[in-house]
Every structure is written in structure tokens, then in C-alpha cells.
Design a protein around this motif. Sequence first.
Motif, PDB file in Angstrom:
ATOM      1  N   GLY A   1       0.811  -1.196   0.000  1.00 24.30           N
ATOM      2  CA  GLY A   1       0.000   0.000   0.000  1.00 24.30           C
ATOM      3  C   GLY A   1       0.853   1.258   0.000  1.00 24.30           C
ATOM      4  N   PHE A   2       0.187   2.391   0.082  1.00 26.34           N
ATOM      5  CA  PHE A   2       0.823   3.705  -0.014  1.00 26.34           C
ATOM      6  C   PHE A   2       0.718   4.445   1.320  1.00 26.34           C
ATOM      7  CE2 PHE A   2      -1.054   2.545  -4.080  1.00 26.34           C
ATOM      8  CZ  PHE A   2      -0.001   2.686  -4.961  1.00 26.34           C
ATOM      9  N   ILE A   3       1.662   5.354   1.533  1.00 21.79           N
ATOM     10  CA  ILE A   3       1.618   6.243   2.692  1.00 21.79           C
ATOM     11  C   ILE A   3       1.553   7.677   2.181  1.00 21.79           C
ATOM     12  CG2 ILE A   3       2.739   6.986   4.815  1.00 21.79           C
ATOM     13  CD1 ILE A   3       4.332   4.374   4.741  1.00 21.79           C
ATOM     14  N   VAL A   4       0.542   8.419   2.610  1.00 23.13           N
ATOM     15  CA  VAL A   4       0.388   9.825   2.218  1.00 23.13           C
ATOM     16  C   VAL A   4       0.153  10.633   3.491  1.00 23.13           C
ATOM     17  CG1 VAL A   4      -0.908  11.499   0.854  1.00 23.13           C
ATOM     18  CG2 VAL A   4      -0.598   9.159  -0.003  1.00 23.13           C
ATOM     19  N   ARG A   5       0.904  11.728   3.642  1.00 21.09           N
ATOM     20  CA  ARG A   5       0.770  12.558   4.851  1.00 21.09           C
ATOM     21  C   ARG A   5       0.430  13.987   4.467  1.00 21.09           C
ATOM     22  NH1 ARG A   5       3.981  11.876  10.358  1.00 21.09           N
ATOM     23  NH2 ARG A   5       3.182  13.678  11.497  1.00 21.09           N
ATOM     24  N   GLN A   6      -0.627  14.519   5.125  1.00 20.90           N
ATOM     25  CA  GLN A   6      -1.018  15.910   4.898  1.00 20.90           C
ATOM     26  C   GLN A   6       0.012  16.865   5.524  1.00 20.90           C
ATOM     27  OE1 GLN A   6      -3.459  16.773   2.979  1.00 20.90           O
ATOM     28  NE2 GLN A   6      -5.457  15.908   3.539  1.00 20.90           N
TER      29      GLN A   6
ATOM     30  N   ARG B   1      -7.676  16.894   7.841  1.00 20.91           N
ATOM     31  CA  ARG B   1      -7.065  17.133   9.144  1.00 20.91           C
ATOM     32  C   ARG B   1      -5.574  17.386   8.961  1.00 20.91           C
ATOM     33  NH1 ARG B   1      -4.665  13.684  12.791  1.00 20.91           N
ATOM     34  NH2 ARG B   1      -5.369  11.864  11.619  1.00 20.91           N
ATOM     35  N   ALA B   2      -5.069  18.406   9.598  1.00 24.02           N
ATOM     36  CA  ALA B   2      -3.659  18.755   9.488  1.00 24.02           C
ATOM     37  C   ALA B   2      -2.787  17.608   9.993  1.00 24.02           C
ATOM     38  CB  ALA B   2      -3.368  20.022  10.293  1.00 24.02           C
ATOM     39  N   GLY B   3      -1.764  17.250   9.227  1.00 26.84           N
ATOM     40  CA  GLY B   3      -0.806  16.222   9.622  1.00 26.84           C
ATOM     41  C   GLY B   3      -1.327  14.802   9.560  1.00 26.84           C
ATOM     42  N   ALA B   4      -2.524  14.582   9.025  1.00 27.22           N
ATOM     43  CA  ALA B   4      -3.086  13.236   8.968  1.00 27.22           C
ATOM     44  C   ALA B   4      -2.221  12.331   8.101  1.00 27.22           C
ATOM     45  CB  ALA B   4      -4.509  13.286   8.427  1.00 27.22           C
ATOM     46  N   GLU B   5      -1.875  11.154   8.655  1.00 24.85           N
ATOM     47  CA  GLU B   5      -1.063  10.184   7.915  1.00 24.85           C
ATOM     48  C   GLU B   5      -1.950   9.015   7.525  1.00 24.85           C
ATOM     49  OE1 GLU B   5       3.433   8.523   8.277  1.00 24.85           O
ATOM     50  OE2 GLU B   5       2.177   8.241  10.050  1.00 24.85           O
ATOM     51  N   HIS B   6      -1.939   8.675   6.239  1.00 18.69           N
ATOM     52  CA  HIS B   6      -2.826   7.650   5.708  1.00 18.69           C
ATOM     53  C   HIS B   6      -2.025   6.452   5.224  1.00 18.69           C
ATOM     54  CE1 HIS B   6      -4.971  11.499   5.318  1.00 18.69           C
ATOM     55  NE2 HIS B   6      -6.084  10.808   5.427  1.00 18.69           N
ATOM     56  N   TYR B   7      -2.395   5.259   5.707  1.00 18.53           N
ATOM     57  CA  TYR B   7      -1.888   3.993   5.179  1.00 18.53           C
ATOM     58  C   TYR B   7      -2.996   3.420   4.300  1.00 18.53           C
ATOM     59  CZ  TYR B   7       2.243   3.934   8.179  1.00 18.53           C
ATOM     60  OH  TYR B   7       3.457   4.217   8.768  1.00 18.53           O
ATOM     61  N   ILE B   8      -2.751   3.399   3.025  1.00 15.74           N
ATOM     62  CA  ILE B   8      -3.793   3.067   2.061  1.00 15.74           C
ATOM     63  C   ILE B   8      -3.486   1.697   1.462  1.00 15.74           C
ATOM     64  CG2 ILE B   8      -5.015   3.819  -0.009  1.00 15.74           C
ATOM     65  CD1 ILE B   8      -3.863   6.670   0.596  1.00 15.74           C
ATOM     66  N   ASP B   9      -4.257   0.691   1.868  1.00 15.74           N
ATOM     67  CA  ASP B   9      -3.996  -0.690   1.453  1.00 15.74           C
ATOM     68  C   ASP B   9      -4.299  -0.915  -0.020  1.00 15.74           C
ATOM     69  OD1 ASP B   9      -3.250  -1.406   4.002  1.00 15.74           O
ATOM     70  OD2 ASP B   9      -5.209  -2.221   4.547  1.00 15.74           O
ATOM     71  N   LEU B  10      -3.422  -1.656  -0.675  1.00 14.12           N
ATOM     72  CA  LEU B  10      -3.709  -2.182  -1.996  1.00 14.12           C
ATOM     73  C   LEU B  10      -4.542  -3.449  -1.849  1.00 14.12           C
ATOM     74  CD1 LEU B  10      -0.248  -1.701  -3.745  1.00 14.12           C
ATOM     75  CD2 LEU B  10      -2.419  -0.768  -4.553  1.00 14.12           C
TER      76      LEU B  10
ATOM     77  N   TYR C   1      -9.534  20.722  -0.014  1.00 15.72           N
ATOM     78  CA  TYR C   1     -10.697  21.136   0.762  1.00 15.72           C
ATOM     79  C   TYR C   1     -10.912  22.649   0.740  1.00 15.72           C
ATOM     80  CZ  TYR C   1     -11.307  16.434   2.681  1.00 15.72           C
ATOM     81  OH  TYR C   1     -11.534  15.080   2.839  1.00 15.72           O
ATOM     82  N   GLY C   2      -9.915  23.397   0.277  1.00 15.23           N
ATOM     83  CA  GLY C   2     -10.049  24.853   0.257  1.00 15.23           C
ATOM     84  C   GLY C   2     -10.416  25.418  -1.096  1.00 15.23           C
ATOM     85  N   ASN C   3     -10.629  24.529  -2.093  1.00 20.00           N
ATOM     86  CA  ASN C   3     -10.951  24.978  -3.455  1.00 20.00           C
ATOM     87  C   ASN C   3      -9.917  25.961  -3.994  1.00 20.00           C
ATOM     88  OD1 ASN C   3     -13.385  23.461  -3.655  1.00 20.00           O
ATOM     89  ND2 ASN C   3     -14.411  25.009  -2.395  1.00 20.00           N
ATOM     90  N   SER C   4      -8.649  25.687  -3.668  1.00 15.25           N
ATOM     91  CA  SER C   4      -7.573  26.548  -4.179  1.00 15.25           C
ATOM     92  C   SER C   4      -6.970  25.899  -5.417  1.00 15.25           C
ATOM     93  CB  SER C   4      -6.499  26.731  -3.099  1.00 15.25           C
ATOM     94  OG  SER C   4      -5.774  25.526  -2.930  1.00 15.25           O
ATOM     95  N   ASN C   5      -5.904  26.501  -5.917  1.00 13.69           N
ATOM     96  CA  ASN C   5      -5.214  25.947  -7.086  1.00 13.69           C
ATOM     97  C   ASN C   5      -4.016  25.085  -6.697  1.00 13.69           C
ATOM     98  OD1 ASN C   5      -6.854  27.349  -9.013  1.00 13.69           O
ATOM     99  ND2 ASN C   5      -5.725  29.230  -8.523  1.00 13.69           N
ATOM    100  N   ASN C   6      -3.633  25.109  -5.411  1.00 12.61           N
ATOM    101  CA  ASN C   6      -2.316  24.609  -5.033  1.00 12.61           C
ATOM    102  C   ASN C   6      -2.386  23.333  -4.204  1.00 12.61           C
ATOM    103  OD1 ASN C   6      -1.175  26.947  -6.212  1.00 12.61           O
ATOM    104  ND2 ASN C   6      -1.585  28.093  -4.327  1.00 12.61           N
ATOM    105  N   VAL C   7      -1.449  22.410  -4.492  1.00 10.10           N
ATOM    106  CA  VAL C   7      -1.285  21.203  -3.716  1.00 10.10           C
ATOM    107  C   VAL C   7      -0.153  21.403  -2.718  1.00 10.10           C
ATOM    108  CG1 VAL C   7       0.318  20.152  -5.376  1.00 10.10           C
ATOM    109  CG2 VAL C   7      -0.986  18.686  -3.835  1.00 10.10           C
ATOM    110  N   ALA C   8      -0.280  20.798  -1.525  1.00  9.22           N
ATOM    111  CA  ALA C   8       0.777  20.840  -0.522  1.00  9.22           C
ATOM    112  C   ALA C   8       0.705  19.553   0.287  1.00  9.22           C
ATOM    113  CB  ALA C   8       0.637  22.060   0.388  1.00  9.22           C
ATOM    114  N   LEU C   9       1.738  18.720   0.145  1.00 10.72           N
ATOM    115  CA  LEU C   9       1.800  17.456   0.873  1.00 10.72           C
ATOM    116  C   LEU C   9       3.150  17.313   1.556  1.00 10.72           C
ATOM    117  CD1 LEU C   9       0.095  14.987  -1.642  1.00 10.72           C
ATOM    118  CD2 LEU C   9      -0.805  15.701   0.577  1.00 10.72           C
ATOM    119  N   ALA C  10       3.147  16.589   2.695  1.00 13.88           N
ATOM    120  CA  ALA C  10       4.373  16.477   3.478  1.00 13.88           C
ATOM    121  C   ALA C  10       5.181  15.228   3.107  1.00 13.88           C
ATOM    122  CB  ALA C  10       4.035  16.435   4.959  1.00 13.88           C
ATOM    123  N   GLU C  11       4.536  14.072   2.924  1.00 15.11           N
ATOM    124  CA  GLU C  11       5.257  12.827   2.655  1.00 15.11           C
ATOM    125  C   GLU C  11       4.453  11.946   1.730  1.00 15.11           C
ATOM    126  OE1 GLU C  11       8.373  11.663   3.767  1.00 15.11           O
ATOM    127  OE2 GLU C  11       8.671  13.697   4.545  1.00 15.11           O
TER     128      GLU C  11
END
Length: 370
Positions: free
Chosen positions: A290-295, A328-337, A354-364
Amino acid sequence: MKKYSFLTILALMILLLSTCSKMDDTYKEYLNYGQSKYPGKPVQVKVLPGYNRLILTWTNSADPKVTHAKVYWNNRADSVQVPIDPSIESVYIPFNNMPEGPYVFEIYTFDKEGNSSIKVEAIGRVYGDVYKSRLLSRPINDATVVNDSLNILWGSLSDTTIIGTEVKYIDNNDEPRLFFIDKSVLLSMTPDFSRGDIEYRTVYLPVNAIDTFYTDWVGMYVKGQRYPLPKDGWVATASSFDTRPGSSYRPPSNLIDNNPSTLWVNQISPQTYYPHWAAIDMGDVKSIEGFIVRQRPENVNPVKDIELYTSMDGVNWTFHMKYTLENRAGAEHYIDLPETTQARHIKLIALNDYGNSNNVALAEFGAYAR
């Protein structure tokens, strides 16, 4: 008038006493001796069911004259006679090799003169392969590994004859282990297990049964605890990134630096728009679960919907899923394949935030195995 009435009443009383005396003579044998000629009957009779067998048991009466008993079943087509020792409190009669189904037993006791007790009936059943074939295994809602412990979240069954479930596996020391999990336990935790095959079966004990019944063993593979793949030597690329100087310089390599305070952000000037993507070359082929994605750590326009891909060559991509990240700020997701995947490259496409902006911002961004 009064004298006549008295004489009449007296005559009637004499006639009545005479009649009763004749009735007593007619039933004298039964009234004086009949009751004593009935041997004591069995009491507290029970049928203890089993697998193609049963035990018929009762408590002896206090009558010392009882010498034997006779038991009928199958509408008196079958019978058995057994001796009775009045000094022994209980009688146990085993019935083996019995066809599955219900039974009605008629029981009589006798004295040495052949006098019989009144009939006592007992109803029971024999369990067999048909009964076993209908037994259901207790469902497993989830099975995971936490700190080398097998954690099973059990479902429920309405059958009140279930007493528990057996679980077996080979532990971390290559030793076989067998555990009994009581039916009252909703979350079981058994030790020395990292990952691998387990088997389980549910245990039934019907009321008063002399045999325990088991479902067939059910096998399943339990994946191990998630652990992130090391990111040493990984290379990250992106559709764009923020190239402004200083703290505003936010390249895709920030996604693989194991530092949640640094971000990948798309190009701001000139402005780029969703969708934004980032891809990672892991250097060689790996088995990933799976994948790990962090806000980002700040609650500013968190990313909402993403798509996830893998590739062997970085050119031909396999789509796996669309996923909605937590707001949620800093939320870390383990996304199973759905299943283990072989890949050298992984890719994330951010569709919106969630802010309907143009920009992406991810930590990990990364992957894990189990």
C-alpha cells in the motif's frame, strides 16, 4: 312424620354401607396390595446426546425390590434389558452406533417376581453428519498483527450452543500453537506471530451433550504489521514545484525526506492548476502492500481527492484507486492495496483540495510492506 323420616334415612345409610362393602370386596386386591406391587420407577431421567451415540441415565428409586429394567425405543421395535443394583444411585446405559435423529424411550423397572413399574418416557436425539454439516464457523471481521501479536476481531453467531473457537498457527519460533477463544471474547490477542497462515474452527456443545462438535478448519493468510519501505536512494519528480527562493523552495524531494515539516508544493508563479502529480523511482522493484500519504502540518487547504498508480518502468502506469484524504492537518494515511503489487515506481495525482484553491501541498509520500 318426623319418625318416618328418621327411619327412612337410617335404612338408606345401611344400604349405602352395604354397597360400599361389596365394592371394597371387588377391588380389594388393588386397594390393599396393588400399589405395593408396583416397583419404584426411575426418576430424573435424562438423555445425553452425542455423535452417533447417546447415554440414557436416571436416578434409582428407593425401592430395594427392583432387580432390572427394560428400555424400549423405535416404537418398541428395539429393546434392551439391564440389571439394576439398588445400592447404586444412578444408572447409565450407553447406546452406540445410533442413526442420527430423535428418539423416544419407554422405561420400566421390575422386581424378581416380574412386577412392572409404571412407564416412564424420555425424549432425546442423536447428532450426526447432517448436524455437523450445518454448523457455521464464527466469522472473522478483521485480523491484523500488532507488535508480533495476532489480533482478531470476531463477529457473532446467534447459536447458543457455541462455546468458542480454536485458532492455530506456527509461531515466530516455528512452534505450533493452538488457542481456544471463548465465545464471549470480541477481540483476541495471541502472541509470537508476525505474519502467515492461520486456521480456525468453531466449537459447539449442545445442551447435555457428551460429545463436542467442530466445524471444518478454515484457513486464511494474515498480513504482518505495516512498515514503511526505507526511502534511501529514492528519486522524486513532479508535474511542477514551487521554485521561489528560501523557505518557498518546495521541491518533490521533500516528499521523501522523512521530515513532515517540509512540503512539496506545485509551481506558484506562474500559477499551475489541478491536477498535480508527483512520482517516485524507488531504485529497484519492490513488493508493496500500500501507499503512505501525509497531509501538511498546517490546516491550510488540505488535499482532498487523489489517484494512486504503480509502474515497472515509469512510463506505463497501472491505476489502483481513487482515495479521499482526511480533512485534518498532519493526517497520515496507510492506504492498502487489494493485493501485493510488484513495482519500481509509484505515483500520486492530486485532483483537488478542501479549500478549493489551485495549489497542492503534501508532506510525505511513500509505500509500505507487511
